[in-house]
Design a protein around this motif. Structure first.
Motif, PDB file in Angstrom:
ATOM      1  N   LEU A   1     -84.953 -61.535 -48.886  1.00  0.00           N
ATOM      2  CA  LEU A   1     -84.246 -60.438 -49.539  1.00  0.00           C
ATOM      3  C   LEU A   1     -84.808 -59.096 -49.091  1.00  0.00           C
ATOM      4  CD1 LEU A   1     -81.982 -60.010 -51.613  1.00  0.00           C
ATOM      5  CD2 LEU A   1     -83.736 -59.902 -53.382  1.00  0.00           C
ATOM      6  N   SER A   2     -86.129 -59.035 -48.920  1.00  0.00           N
ATOM      7  CA  SER A   2     -86.754 -57.805 -48.444  1.00  0.00           C
ATOM      8  C   SER A   2     -86.316 -57.487 -47.019  1.00  0.00           C
ATOM      9  CB  SER A   2     -88.278 -57.946 -48.513  1.00  0.00           C
ATOM     10  OG  SER A   2     -88.916 -56.787 -48.046  1.00  0.00           O
ATOM     11  N   VAL A   3     -86.233 -58.517 -46.167  1.00  0.00           N
ATOM     12  CA  VAL A   3     -85.748 -58.318 -44.794  1.00  0.00           C
ATOM     13  C   VAL A   3     -84.299 -57.834 -44.822  1.00  0.00           C
ATOM     14  CG1 VAL A   3     -85.181 -59.469 -42.627  1.00  0.00           C
ATOM     15  CG2 VAL A   3     -87.336 -59.994 -43.788  1.00  0.00           C
ATOM     16  N   PHE A   4     -83.483 -58.427 -45.683  1.00  0.00           N
ATOM     17  CA  PHE A   4     -82.091 -58.001 -45.837  1.00  0.00           C
ATOM     18  C   PHE A   4     -82.030 -56.511 -46.159  1.00  0.00           C
ATOM     19  CE2 PHE A   4     -78.473 -56.942 -48.449  1.00  0.00           C
ATOM     20  CZ  PHE A   4     -77.406 -57.583 -47.846  1.00  0.00           C
ATOM     21  N   ASN A   5     -82.849 -56.093 -47.100  1.00  0.00           N
ATOM     22  CA  ASN A   5     -82.845 -54.686 -47.505  1.00  0.00           C
ATOM     23  C   ASN A   5     -83.234 -53.767 -46.356  1.00  0.00           C
ATOM     24  OD1 ASN A   5     -82.208 -55.556 -50.100  1.00  0.00           O
ATOM     25  ND2 ASN A   5     -84.325 -55.477 -50.821  1.00  0.00           N
ATOM     26  N   LYS A   6     -84.314 -54.134 -45.665  1.00  0.00           N
ATOM     27  CA  LYS A   6     -84.845 -53.259 -44.615  1.00  0.00           C
ATOM     28  C   LYS A   6     -83.977 -53.263 -43.356  1.00  0.00           C
ATOM     29  CE  LYS A   6     -89.740 -53.416 -45.977  1.00  0.00           C
ATOM     30  NZ  LYS A   6     -89.502 -53.952 -47.323  1.00  0.00           N
ATOM     31  N   ALA A   7     -83.284 -54.375 -43.106  1.00  0.00           N
ATOM     32  CA  ALA A   7     -82.480 -54.482 -41.886  1.00  0.00           C
ATOM     33  C   ALA A   7     -81.113 -53.825 -42.019  1.00  0.00           C
ATOM     34  CB  ALA A   7     -82.311 -55.951 -41.515  1.00  0.00           C
ATOM     35  N   GLY A   8     -80.803 -53.330 -43.192  1.00  0.00           N
ATOM     36  CA  GLY A   8     -79.521 -52.660 -43.386  1.00  0.00           C
ATOM     37  C   GLY A   8     -78.331 -53.594 -43.311  1.00  0.00           C
ATOM     38  N   LEU A   9     -78.502 -54.826 -43.776  1.00  0.00           N
ATOM     39  CA  LEU A   9     -77.419 -55.811 -43.686  1.00  0.00           C
ATOM     40  C   LEU A   9     -76.343 -55.606 -44.746  1.00  0.00           C
ATOM     41  CD1 LEU A   9     -79.442 -59.040 -42.805  1.00  0.00           C
ATOM     42  CD2 LEU A   9     -77.981 -57.675 -41.318  1.00  0.00           C
ATOM     43  N   LEU A  10     -76.571 -54.666 -45.644  1.00  0.00           N
ATOM     44  CA  LEU A  10     -75.549 -54.358 -46.642  1.00  0.00           C
ATOM     45  C   LEU A  10     -74.250 -53.934 -45.958  1.00  0.00           C
ATOM     46  CD1 LEU A  10     -74.938 -53.995 -49.685  1.00  0.00           C
ATOM     47  CD2 LEU A  10     -75.774 -51.649 -49.477  1.00  0.00           C
ATOM     48  N   ASN A  11     -74.368 -53.086 -44.935  1.00  0.00           N
ATOM     49  CA  ASN A  11     -73.174 -52.624 -44.215  1.00  0.00           C
ATOM     50  C   ASN A  11     -72.488 -53.755 -43.452  1.00  0.00           C
ATOM     51  OD1 ASN A  11     -73.280 -49.881 -44.978  1.00  0.00           O
ATOM     52  ND2 ASN A  11     -74.916 -49.504 -43.504  1.00  0.00           N
ATOM     53  N   VAL A  12     -73.269 -54.724 -42.982  1.00  0.00           N
ATOM     54  CA  VAL A  12     -72.687 -55.884 -42.294  1.00  0.00           C
ATOM     55  C   VAL A  12     -71.794 -56.661 -43.256  1.00  0.00           C
ATOM     56  CG1 VAL A  12     -73.250 -58.137 -41.309  1.00  0.00           C
ATOM     57  CG2 VAL A  12     -74.503 -56.112 -40.557  1.00  0.00           C
ATOM     58  N   LEU A  13     -72.284 -56.871 -44.488  1.00  0.00           N
ATOM     59  CA  LEU A  13     -71.478 -57.594 -45.475  1.00  0.00           C
ATOM     60  C   LEU A  13     -70.192 -56.834 -45.802  1.00  0.00           C
ATOM     61  CD1 LEU A  13     -74.128 -58.986 -48.004  1.00  0.00           C
ATOM     62  CD2 LEU A  13     -73.027 -60.151 -46.091  1.00  0.00           C
ATOM     63  N   ILE A  14     -70.295 -55.513 -45.901  1.00  0.00           N
ATOM     64  CA  ILE A  14     -69.099 -54.713 -46.186  1.00  0.00           C
ATOM     65  C   ILE A  14     -68.080 -54.868 -45.060  1.00  0.00           C
ATOM     66  CG2 ILE A  14     -68.218 -52.372 -46.484  1.00  0.00           C
ATOM     67  CD1 ILE A  14     -69.612 -53.434 -48.934  1.00  0.00           C
ATOM     68  N   GLN A  15     -68.566 -54.868 -43.803  1.00  0.00           N
ATOM     69  CA  GLN A  15     -67.647 -55.056 -42.670  1.00  0.00           C
ATOM     70  C   GLN A  15     -66.956 -56.410 -42.732  1.00  0.00           C
ATOM     71  OE1 GLN A  15     -70.726 -53.469 -39.590  1.00  0.00           O
ATOM     72  NE2 GLN A  15     -68.742 -53.382 -38.561  1.00  0.00           N
ATOM     73  N   CYS A  16     -67.692 -57.436 -43.140  1.00  0.00           N
ATOM     74  CA  CYS A  16     -67.087 -58.766 -43.268  1.00  0.00           C
ATOM     75  C   CYS A  16     -66.069 -58.792 -44.406  1.00  0.00           C
ATOM     76  CB  CYS A  16     -68.166 -59.820 -43.506  1.00  0.00           C
ATOM     77  SG  CYS A  16     -69.267 -60.114 -42.089  1.00  0.00           S
ATOM     78  N   ILE A  17     -66.391 -58.120 -45.495  1.00  0.00           N
ATOM     79  CA  ILE A  17     -65.454 -58.054 -46.625  1.00  0.00           C
ATOM     80  C   ILE A  17     -64.166 -57.350 -46.205  1.00  0.00           C
ATOM     81  CG2 ILE A  17     -65.072 -56.994 -48.890  1.00  0.00           C
ATOM     82  CD1 ILE A  17     -68.045 -57.572 -49.488  1.00  0.00           C
ATOM     83  N   GLU A  18     -64.305 -56.327 -45.388  1.00  0.00           N
ATOM     84  CA  GLU A  18     -63.129 -55.572 -44.945  1.00  0.00           C
ATOM     85  C   GLU A  18     -62.220 -56.380 -44.027  1.00  0.00           C
ATOM     86  OE1 GLU A  18     -65.045 -52.157 -43.300  1.00  0.00           O
ATOM     87  OE2 GLU A  18     -65.027 -51.043 -45.201  1.00  0.00           O
TER      88      GLU A  18
END
Length: 673
Positions: A175-192
């Motif tokens: 979860l910490s790696v997820f936060n630091k790697a900026g994967l939040l935007n990747v998930l948003i792109q997949c949702i879109e």
């Protein structure tokens, strides 16, 4: 205790039921039994892409048997599969991600932790970013048409997102790696991608709903692009159950991020969240499920598509048989993920997939509404372990600069209270406690493929009961419709529980219904509102519940006895009933192995025998004073012995109060003539 405890829903953990469909190829039974780990791992190094793909797909299938996993883990399968996430062949990437997804699902927390330690997240992160880049370009790794290339790329992304989801649930480091790697935007792109690939969008939305829960570090990376992407989904109005579920998951993610929302948008966003949840609950699943099944029958009569579906039903049923439920879902490390199997259903089973998605959407809606009614104050659930995270600790300056937080804990309840009432949410949640309809159960029970939905329908009912408990814990009697509505609810719950000769024993249902009864009795007792459940019925319910292995169910049962007894103590001639209740509570307080349960039993005794002539007479008849004197040293010694490690600080604080109150209560009994 004399007060209700809110049940907070947590997104359930990935388990062996959620296995990929596209990345798992058919493998011969002999290979599954023999588990030829050495041979398959050697094939992973082959220069031929087809052989590498075959090896990955074979591993995917074999590791669905948990006994086969150690052979692969001990032979460094994780290190062998990791590089294949960036293989030059997209099909190898897909099957490698599928193999790792199955290993993480079936291997549990330990295997996930090993994956993180062996740095599987580095190639996984690179793979997800490449996929997202490829969504918007026609370039590809394989010489296929742009459409085929993009479809395959999305299939790879879907497996990768599901692997990421599982790792983040099982490992705080992930979860910490997820936060630091900026994967939040990747998930948003997949949702879109939802207009083109709903399966990928839903996988990403489920992952996002999980990683945003109690993740203060992530809130620092929240930006307007993320919020805008989620708002666009919330405001979508296209038909289809897939989009309904997607909107629900987006609403849950937005709620998880509530402390970092712009202050000038909070009221508007809260309204959109509650409206989305309300719309989902308005759907009549009891009518829609039979209608969808009927539509499937009509379609199958018109063509041969249904025949293929029948051939694959066994696979889905096998997955469903392993389903396990965790009523309150409090522990993210141990709770099993609900069997969200809609992505496992045959593609041609369109209507069945729609029905499964509808039930998941309604279940998730009820969980989110239940969480809306949970205060951030740990004292609201005194017996539960308090949360260590503070969602409001970190916040992006670009999003919440100068945020006075309309949704801060000080005014959260008032805002949510108003939004829920504006959408008649108590009434809609109550309606779902009547689910599933007998018609829906009957038609599903007669169809081999659809039979798997019956457990899903019962789970919706359980979530509704727990959600109702939370609502009653935070709303007053008037907001819930006053005495007539509460009396009608008591009759409804009474029919649900006591209409059959035996009290239902299913743990998930028993926890949910005892929570609801507890809250209802409490609010009715506080307003002196008569209710239809007799002391004998409540004793039967409590006796059944105290035999449960689940601590939360036993605690609910004791609280019900305490509320019933304290109400009876005000009535003339109630001493015999009080004696029965007191004896039952004494039995639990002296013999239960769990200190939390013993503490609740003692607390209930204090409530029942606190005052009144009937209580005094009953206390003497059951020899309450000498019994408590004999119990006191053992309780103190056990508390002293077990206070380290076994119970949370919050639980120990409550138990210390019980210890002090026990001494005072003994003094009170000694002072009676």
């Amino acid at each position: 205790m004399g007060k209700s405890k809110n049940k907070k829903f947590r997104r359930p953990q990935f388990s062996a039921e959620g296995l990929p469909v596209s990345a798992v190829k058919n493998v011969e039974d002999e290979e599954e039994v023999e588990s030829p780990a050495d041979e398959l791992l050697e094939k992973l190094q082959s220069p031929c892409a087809d052989i590498r793909e075959y090896a990955c797909a074979s591993i995917s299938q074999i590791v669905k048997q948990s006994r086969a996993i150690p052979a692969f883990v001990q032979r460094d399968a994780l290190r062998c599969l990791g590089p294949l996430l960036l293989d030059r062949s997209l099909t190898v990437r897909e099957t490698a991600a599928g193999a790792l997804r199955n290993l993480s699902a079936c291997g549990g927390v330990d295997v996930c932790e090993d994956m993180v330690k062996q740095d599987i997240l580095t190639p996984l992160t690179a793979l997800l970013r490449e996929c997202c880049t490829g969504f918007d370009s026609s370039s590809g790794i394989l010489p296929k048409s742009p459409k085929d290339q993009k479809n395959l790329l999305e299939a790879v992304a879907n497996e990768a997102v599901n692997l990421l989801w599982n790792l983040c649930e099982c490992s705080s480091q992930a979860l910490s790696v997820f936060n630091k790697a900026g994967l939040l935007n990747v998930l948003i792109q997949c949702i879109e991608r939802h207009p083109h690939n709903m399966e990928l969008a839903l996988s990403a939305a489920r992952c996002l709903h999980t990683v945003t829960e109690e993740n203060a570090e992530l809130l620092g990376s929240l930006n307007m692009a993320v919020l805008g992407g989620l708002e666009a989904v919330l405001l979508s109005s296209h038909p289809g159950m897939g989009l309904t579920l997607l909107r629900i998951l987006a609403a849950g993610s937005v709620w998880n991020m509530k402390s970092s929302l712009p202050s000038d948008r909070q009221a508007q966003i809260l309204s959109a969240v509650v409206a989305t949840l309300s719309h989902c609950l308005e759907l009549d699943a009891g009518a829609l499920v039979p209608a969808l099944l009927g539509a499937e029958a009509v379609r199958c009569m018109a063509g041969p598509a249904g025949a293929d579906g029948e051939a694959r039903e066994g696979e889905m049923e096998e997955d469903e048989e392993e389903e396990e439920g965790d009523g309150s879902m409090r522990n993210r490390k141990t709770a099993k993920r609900d069997n969200d199997f809609s992505d496992l259903l045959p593609v041609e089973k369109v209507e069945l997939r729609e029905a499964a998605t509808l039930l998941e959407a309604q279940q998730t809606s009820l969980e989110i509404i239940g969480n809306l009614c949970c205060s951030d104050d740990p004292s609201d659930d005194e017996w539960e372990e308090t949360s260590s995270s503070d969602e409001g600790e970190l916040c992006s300056d670009s999003v919440c600069e100068g945020n006075s937080s309309l949704l801060s804990p000080l005014c959260l309840s008032a805002e949510v209270h108003s939004a829920l009432l504006n959408h008649n949410m108590p009434e809609k949640v109550l309606k779902k406690t009547e689910f599933p309809s007998s018609a829906a159960v009957e038609v599903c029970s007669k169809n081999r493929a659809w039979n798997c939905l019956i457990k899903k329908m019962h789970r919706v009912q359980c979530r509704a009961l727990t959600c109702l408990h939370n609502i009653m814990s935070v709303m007053d009697a008037e907001a819930l419709g006053g005495a007539p509505a509460l009396q009608a609810l008591a009759e409804h719950l009474s029919n649900m529980i006591f209409s059959k000769p035996e009290i239902p024993k299913q743990e998930e249902f028993l926890e949910a219904v005892t929570s609801a009864v507890r809250s209802l009795l409490q609010i009715m007792a506080s307003k002196n509102i008569p209710q239809c459940m007799s002391p004998e019925q409540l004793l039967r319910l409590s006796e059944a519940a105290t035999r449960s292995e689940a601590v939360s169910i036993r605690v609910n049962a004791l609280a019900i006895l305490g509320i019933t007894g304290s109400t009876l103590a005000r009535e003339q001639g109630s001493a015999p009933s009080l004696q029965v209740i007191g004896s039952a509570l004494l039995q639990v307080a002296s013999k239960d192995h769990n200190m939390v349960v013993c503490g609740e039993a003692l607390d209930a005794l204090f409530d029942v025998f606190a005052d009144g002539k009937e209580a005094e007479q009953a206390a003497k008849n059951i020899h309450l004073l000498p019994s408590l004197k004999a119990l006191q040293p053992a309780f103190k010694a056990k508390l002293r012995k077990e206070r380290k490690g076994k119970y949370s600080p919050g639980q120990l604080c409550v138990l210390d109060n019980v210890r002090i109150n026990l001494k005072r209560f003994i003094g009170y009994l000694e002072s009676l003539p």
